[in-house]
Every structure is written in C-alpha cells, then in structure tokens.
Write a protein that holds these residues in place. Sequence first.
Motif, PDB file in Angstrom:
ATOM      1  N   LEU A  21     -41.430 -47.645   1.577  1.00  0.00           N
ATOM      2  CA  LEU A  21     -41.666 -48.301   2.949  1.00  0.00           C
ATOM      3  C   LEU A  21     -42.592 -49.393   2.489  1.00  0.00           C
ATOM      4  CD1 LEU A  21     -42.709 -47.108   6.233  1.00  0.00           C
ATOM      5  CD2 LEU A  21     -44.108 -49.005   5.212  1.00  0.00           C
ATOM      6  N   VAL A  22     -43.684 -49.092   1.780  1.00  0.00           N
ATOM      7  CA  VAL A  22     -45.029 -50.148   1.435  1.00  0.00           C
ATOM      8  C   VAL A  22     -44.257 -50.845   0.299  1.00  0.00           C
ATOM      9  CG1 VAL A  22     -47.252 -50.440   0.684  1.00  0.00           C
ATOM     10  CG2 VAL A  22     -46.456 -48.765   2.204  1.00  0.00           C
ATOM     11  N   VAL A  57     -39.168 -43.523 -13.462  1.00  0.00           N
ATOM     12  CA  VAL A  57     -39.642 -42.131 -13.843  1.00  0.00           C
ATOM     13  C   VAL A  57     -40.010 -41.448 -12.873  1.00  0.00           C
ATOM     14  CG1 VAL A  57     -41.915 -43.077 -14.416  1.00  0.00           C
ATOM     15  CG2 VAL A  57     -41.048 -41.342 -15.869  1.00  0.00           C
ATOM     16  N   ASP A  58     -39.823 -40.060 -13.245  1.00  0.00           N
ATOM     17  CA  ASP A  58     -40.505 -38.974 -12.384  1.00  0.00           C
ATOM     18  C   ASP A  58     -41.864 -38.680 -12.630  1.00  0.00           C
ATOM     19  OD1 ASP A  58     -41.245 -36.860 -10.915  1.00  0.00           O
ATOM     20  OD2 ASP A  58     -39.157 -35.993 -10.686  1.00  0.00           O
ATOM     21  N   ILE A  59     -42.822 -39.068 -11.725  1.00  0.00           N
ATOM     22  CA  ILE A  59     -44.170 -39.313 -12.346  1.00  0.00           C
ATOM     23  C   ILE A  59     -44.716 -37.635 -12.679  1.00  0.00           C
ATOM     24  CG2 ILE A  59     -44.946 -41.380 -11.928  1.00  0.00           C
ATOM     25  CD1 ILE A  59     -46.262 -40.513  -9.214  1.00  0.00           C
ATOM     26  N   PHE A 119     -47.180 -47.137  -6.444  1.00  0.00           N
ATOM     27  CA  PHE A 119     -47.007 -46.757  -4.874  1.00  0.00           C
ATOM     28  C   PHE A 119     -46.063 -45.512  -4.811  1.00  0.00           C
ATOM     29  CE2 PHE A 119     -46.195 -51.432  -5.235  1.00  0.00           C
ATOM     30  CZ  PHE A 119     -46.792 -51.925  -4.261  1.00  0.00           C
ATOM     31  N   ALA A 120     -45.961 -44.696  -5.661  1.00  0.00           N
ATOM     32  CA  ALA A 120     -45.141 -43.573  -5.433  1.00  0.00           C
ATOM     33  C   ALA A 120     -46.139 -42.411  -5.157  1.00  0.00           C
ATOM     34  CB  ALA A 120     -44.494 -43.004  -6.772  1.00  0.00           C
ATOM     35  N   THR A 147     -45.025 -38.632   0.604  1.00  0.00           N
ATOM     36  CA  THR A 147     -46.012 -39.034   1.933  1.00  0.00           C
ATOM     37  C   THR A 147     -45.409 -38.363   3.117  1.00  0.00           C
ATOM     38  OG1 THR A 147     -44.029 -40.609   2.246  1.00  0.00           O
ATOM     39  CG2 THR A 147     -45.758 -41.375   0.910  1.00  0.00           C
ATOM     40  N   ILE A 151     -52.304 -47.073  -5.138  1.00  0.00           N
ATOM     41  CA  ILE A 151     -52.178 -46.883  -3.627  1.00  0.00           C
ATOM     42  C   ILE A 151     -52.629 -45.661  -3.048  1.00  0.00           C
ATOM     43  CG2 ILE A 151     -50.887 -47.772  -1.613  1.00  0.00           C
ATOM     44  CD1 ILE A 151     -51.332 -49.816  -3.705  1.00  0.00           C
ATOM     45  N   TYR A 166     -51.753 -33.351   2.466  1.00  0.00           N
ATOM     46  CA  TYR A 166     -51.327 -34.824   2.024  1.00  0.00           C
ATOM     47  C   TYR A 166     -52.946 -35.457   1.541  1.00  0.00           C
ATOM     48  CZ  TYR A 166     -50.299 -39.812   2.602  1.00  0.00           C
ATOM     49  OH  TYR A 166     -50.393 -40.950   2.237  1.00  0.00           O
ATOM     50  N   LYS A 173     -54.029 -36.622  -2.175  1.00  0.00           N
ATOM     51  CA  LYS A 173     -54.327 -38.021  -2.349  1.00  0.00           C
ATOM     52  C   LYS A 173     -55.848 -37.925  -2.878  1.00  0.00           C
ATOM     53  CE  LYS A 173     -52.104 -41.179  -1.816  1.00  0.00           C
ATOM     54  NZ  LYS A 173     -51.007 -41.953  -2.399  1.00  0.00           N
ATOM     55  N   ILE A 210     -54.932 -47.774   1.941  1.00  0.00           N
ATOM     56  CA  ILE A 210     -54.511 -48.338   3.028  1.00  0.00           C
ATOM     57  C   ILE A 210     -54.199 -47.269   4.136  1.00  0.00           C
ATOM     58  CG2 ILE A 210     -53.057 -50.107   1.850  1.00  0.00           C
ATOM     59  CD1 ILE A 210     -50.531 -48.322   2.008  1.00  0.00           C
ATOM     60  N   PRO A 216     -49.389 -48.723   7.647  1.00  0.00           N
ATOM     61  CA  PRO A 216     -48.800 -49.933   7.196  1.00  0.00           C
ATOM     62  C   PRO A 216     -48.079 -50.530   8.323  1.00  0.00           C
ATOM     63  CG  PRO A 216     -47.684 -48.346   5.792  1.00  0.00           C
ATOM     64  CD  PRO A 216     -48.930 -47.873   6.717  1.00  0.00           C
ATOM     65  N   LYS A 260     -37.149 -48.421   5.389  1.00  0.00           N
ATOM     66  CA  LYS A 260     -37.776 -47.639   6.461  1.00  0.00           C
ATOM     67  C   LYS A 260     -38.334 -48.401   7.671  1.00  0.00           C
ATOM     68  CE  LYS A 260     -38.915 -43.900   3.199  1.00  0.00           C
ATOM     69  NZ  LYS A 260     -40.010 -43.032   2.916  1.00  0.00           N
TER      70      LYS A 260
HETATM   71  N1  LIG Z   1     -46.288 -45.073   5.133  1.00  0.00           N
HETATM   72  C1  LIG Z   1     -47.667 -44.651   5.527  1.00  0.00           C
HETATM   73  O1  LIG Z   1     -47.953 -44.712   6.783  1.00  0.00           O
HETATM   74  C2  LIG Z   1     -48.969 -44.676   4.446  1.00  0.00           C
HETATM   75  C3  LIG Z   1     -50.307 -44.692   4.910  1.00  0.00           C
HETATM   76  C4  LIG Z   1     -51.291 -44.663   4.053  1.00  0.00           C
HETATM   77  C5  LIG Z   1     -51.086 -44.819   2.646  1.00  0.00           C
HETATM   78  N2  LIG Z   1     -49.685 -44.776   2.192  1.00  0.00           N
HETATM   79  C6  LIG Z   1     -49.555 -44.744   0.888  1.00  0.00           C
HETATM   80  O2  LIG Z   1     -48.897 -45.898   0.393  1.00  0.00           O
HETATM   81  C7  LIG Z   1     -47.960 -45.608  -0.857  1.00  0.00           C
HETATM   82  C8  LIG Z   1     -46.677 -45.877  -0.591  1.00  0.00           C
HETATM   83  O3  LIG Z   1     -46.299 -45.126   0.585  1.00  0.00           O
HETATM   84  P1  LIG Z   1     -44.907 -45.186   1.344  1.00  0.00           P
HETATM   85  O4  LIG Z   1     -44.883 -45.218   2.841  1.00  0.00           O
HETATM   86  O5  LIG Z   1     -44.039 -46.415   0.801  1.00  0.00           O
HETATM   87  O6  LIG Z   1     -44.060 -44.048   0.883  1.00  0.00           O
HETATM   88  P2  LIG Z   1     -42.324 -43.825   0.858  1.00  0.00           P
HETATM   89  O7  LIG Z   1     -41.674 -44.717   1.888  1.00  0.00           O
HETATM   90  O8  LIG Z   1     -42.332 -42.103   1.120  1.00  0.00           O
HETATM   91  O9  LIG Z   1     -41.925 -44.128  -0.752  1.00  0.00           O
HETATM   92  C9  LIG Z   1     -42.355 -43.247  -1.858  1.00  0.00           C
HETATM   93  C10 LIG Z   1     -41.705 -43.968  -2.865  1.00  0.00           C
HETATM   94  O10 LIG Z   1     -42.414 -43.044  -4.026  1.00  0.00           O
HETATM   95  C11 LIG Z   1     -41.167 -42.544  -4.879  1.00  0.00           C
HETATM   96  N3  LIG Z   1     -41.583 -41.401  -5.188  1.00  0.00           N
HETATM   97  C12 LIG Z   1     -41.749 -40.209  -4.756  1.00  0.00           C
HETATM   98  N4  LIG Z   1     -42.031 -39.013  -5.403  1.00  0.00           N
HETATM   99  C13 LIG Z   1     -41.989 -39.569  -6.856  1.00  0.00           C
HETATM  100  C14 LIG Z   1     -41.750 -39.129  -8.020  1.00  0.00           C
HETATM  101  N5  LIG Z   1     -41.996 -37.681  -8.386  1.00  0.00           N
HETATM  102  N6  LIG Z   1     -41.990 -39.978  -9.037  1.00  0.00           N
HETATM  103  C15 LIG Z   1     -41.526 -41.268  -9.035  1.00  0.00           C
HETATM  104  N7  LIG Z   1     -41.372 -41.724  -7.709  1.00  0.00           N
HETATM  105  C16 LIG Z   1     -41.508 -41.219  -6.678  1.00  0.00           C
HETATM  106  C17 LIG Z   1     -40.016 -42.533  -3.820  1.00  0.00           C
HETATM  107  O11 LIG Z   1     -38.751 -42.851  -4.580  1.00  0.00           O
HETATM  108  P3  LIG Z   1     -37.492 -41.721  -3.700  1.00  0.00           P
HETATM  109  O12 LIG Z   1     -37.362 -42.602  -2.436  1.00  0.00           O
HETATM  110  O13 LIG Z   1     -36.729 -42.194  -4.907  1.00  0.00           O
HETATM  111  O14 LIG Z   1     -38.005 -40.513  -3.925  1.00  0.00           O
HETATM  112  C18 LIG Z   1     -40.371 -44.019  -2.989  1.00  0.00           C
HETATM  113  O15 LIG Z   1     -39.775 -44.911  -3.571  1.00  0.00           O
HETATM  114  C19 LIG Z   1     -48.409 -44.041  -1.065  1.00  0.00           C
HETATM  115  O16 LIG Z   1     -49.341 -43.860  -1.981  1.00  0.00           O
HETATM  116  C20 LIG Z   1     -48.767 -43.645   0.313  1.00  0.00           C
HETATM  117  O17 LIG Z   1     -49.787 -42.622   0.173  1.00  0.00           O
HETATM  118  C21 LIG Z   1     -48.570 -44.801   3.074  1.00  0.00           C
END
Ligand SMILES: NC(=O)c1ccc[n+]([C@@H]2O[C@H](COP(=O)([O-])OP(=O)(O)OC[C@H]3O[C@@H](n4cnc5c(N)ncnc54)[C@H](OP(=O)(O)O)[C@@H]3O)[C@@H](O)[C@H]2O)c1
Length: 300
Positions: A16-17, A36-38, A59-60, A63, A104, A131, A135, A154, A157, A165
């Motif tokens: 999403l972000v 890569v799978d981190i 960004f991974a 979540t 992030i 969670y 983090k 953040i 968002p 998403k």
């Molecule tokens: N969305 C929110 O409300 C929110 C709020 C505050 C902070 N954040 C932070 O913002 C950042 C981005 O969040 P987001 O909302 O964009 O999350 P998201 O939509 O769930 O996307 C997460 C991304 O991480 C990848 N990922 C997950 N597990 C992984 C792994 N083991 N190795 C490599 N890649 C992996 C996913 O790839 P796949 O899809 O291929 O699994 C996806 O591209 C995160 O740090 C989150 O904690 C988000």
Amino acid sequence: MKRSSVPVAATGLGGLVGSRVRAGTAGEVDWLPLQVDIREPDATLTRVAATPADVVVNFAAFTDVSAAYAQRGREDGPCFRTNVLGARHLARACARAGKHLVHISTDYVFAGDRAGVYTEDEPGDATEDWYGFTKRLAEDEIRARCDGAAIVRIAAPFSALPGVKEEVVGAVLRQLGERTLPPMFVDRVFTPTCIEDLAALLVAVIRGRVAGTFHAVTTQPLSPYDFAVLIADAYGRDAGRVRRGELADYLSRGGRPYPRRLALANAATGDRLGVSLRDVPTCLAAMRATAMTGTAACRG
Ligand SMILES: NC(=O)c1ccc[n+]([C@@H]2O[C@H](COP(=O)([O-])OP(=O)(O)OC[C@H]3O[C@@H](n4cnc5c(N)ncnc54)[C@H](OP(=O)(O)O)[C@@H]3O)[C@@H](O)[C@H]2O)c1
C-alpha cells in the motif's frame, strides 16, 4: 535545473505505502525492487551487497494487526520473523555493504496509554499489541546494528496517488456510499500520514543520507470520527452519515486491544529535514483537487 533521479533499492514496493511512494517520487527516485524474503539472512546479505544503489528503503513488514495479535508471544510466527528478524537481516546487510538504510516504522511502536504527544527521540514502549511490539523491536535492531540509518514512523496512511490496496480515504468514501461505514471511535486519537508528504520527506532523507528518527505525520492529532467527518466534508458527502463509536465499548465487548492515544509530534522532523508536513484538511483539499482535475497531487 532538473535534478537527476537517485537509484534506491527497496523491499515492499508492491504494498500500500511502497506503491504510492513510488508513484509520488517519480523523477526523483529510480526505485530498484529488492527481490528477497527478508526472513532469509543469507539471501538478504547477498541481495543488498549486489544492488548498485547506495540507499535501501524497507517498506516490507507483516502488517495485518489482527493476524499479528493472534500470533502474540510466538517468535517463530511470520509477524515476528518478518518484522524483527527481517529488520535485523537488513540492518546487518546494510552495515556490511555500507548502504544507507531507511526503515519505515509506525505509531504503533508506542503503547498509546498516556496523554500528550510522542516526540521523535522517544523509543517505543508497546508491549500489548504484537504488531506494535515487533515493530518496536525492529527499531531497536536497526539502531543497534546500523549506524547512520533513518527510521521514519508513519500512521494510517492516506493518499490520492495511484497504488495497490485501498487506503483510508478511499475506504471511508466507499463505505459511506455503501452505508457500511462502522461507528468511528471518538475516544481515540492519532496523526494520520499523507503519503504525498511522506514521499517528499523520503526524498529529503535519501538525498541527504540523513540519520535519525522522523515522524512523517500530519500536524494535528484527531479522532477517527473527526477524520471521517473531514473526509466526508472534503468530498462533499453527507457527514451526518458518520456514526460515533467508542473504543471503550468495543474493548468491553472483548475486542482486541488498540493503542488509545497515538499523537505523534512532527516539529523536529520538519525543522531538521526542511519539509512541510501539512494538516489533514489541507491534505484532503489537495487530494480532492487532484480527483477533480485528474492531475498528480501538487505540493506547495
Ligand atoms: N498501512 C498502514 O496502515 C501502516 C500504518 C503505519 C505504518 N505502516 C508501515 O508502513 C510500511 C508499509 O506498509 P504497507 O501498508 O505498505 O504494507 P503492505 O501493503 O502489507 O505491504 C507490505 C509489503 O511487504 C512485503 N513483504 C511482506 N513480508 C515480506 C518478507 N518477509 N520479505 C520481503 N517482503 C515482504 C509484501 O510483499 P508481498 O505482498 O509479496 O507479501 C508487500 O509488498 C510497513 O513498515 C508498515 O509497518 C503501515
């Protein structure tokens, strides 16, 4: 004179972000997906060492906050392994390869159990929300292992930028239209993130190779109820359809714990990076203008 774009490797660009930051930094950053799978330490070392970029943005994350809560206490679960071990592996890999790591993070690193605002220099103190706890440990991993890293917190968002998403504003507008918007909490506060402002902030961090902890959030804490009303107003919807709910009621019915007061300060971030972090009404007005004209969001 037009600046050349900076190559930056990143995990999670498909989220999403990440997807919206990518759209919001076109021409400034040349994003190179780090495939890569981190959770895998050796693969992470190899991929980070091999990227031609000098900067890595993480960004991974795992979540899904409710799914994370169901894993609480389990260090072998995917949430802990992605958020904590993944951050450790990236920090170690970036330290070894001499890359600038930008991680992030989230307002959920805080317990949200006290009045007042959380400042950038405060370490997280979340314990109950799994969670948020993972983090918080991720931030500790990065500070311990990677000198010079940046941590950007953040919250909730929202954005008019194209991406994968549904973000918060789109979700509220859709649910208002469908009359499915649940009652919105009046007794919780947060400081949501405008991703257009986050994108500008990340460009400053990346170009300046800046270290430290930053809060990429809007300027005035508000409740989810007030946020939904502002969204309805900004888009010309009937704000009377936004119903009031109470976190206290939800918790008394056995709901999963929510941090109650997550007001993040952003003054030190704005001063240090020289970026403006706007308030929610200003961001929503810019988003609405984008939707009306079909042009990319324009930051003044
Ligand atoms: N969305 C929110 O409300 C929110 C709020 C505050 C902070 N954040 C932070 O913002 C950042 C981005 O969040 P987001 O909302 O964009 O999350 P998201 O939509 O769930 O996307 C997460 C991304 O991480 C990848 N990922 C997950 N597990 C992984 C792994 N083991 N190795 C490599 N890649 C992996 C996913 O790839 P796949 O899809 O291929 O699994 C996806 O591209 C995160 O740090 C989150 O904690 C988000």
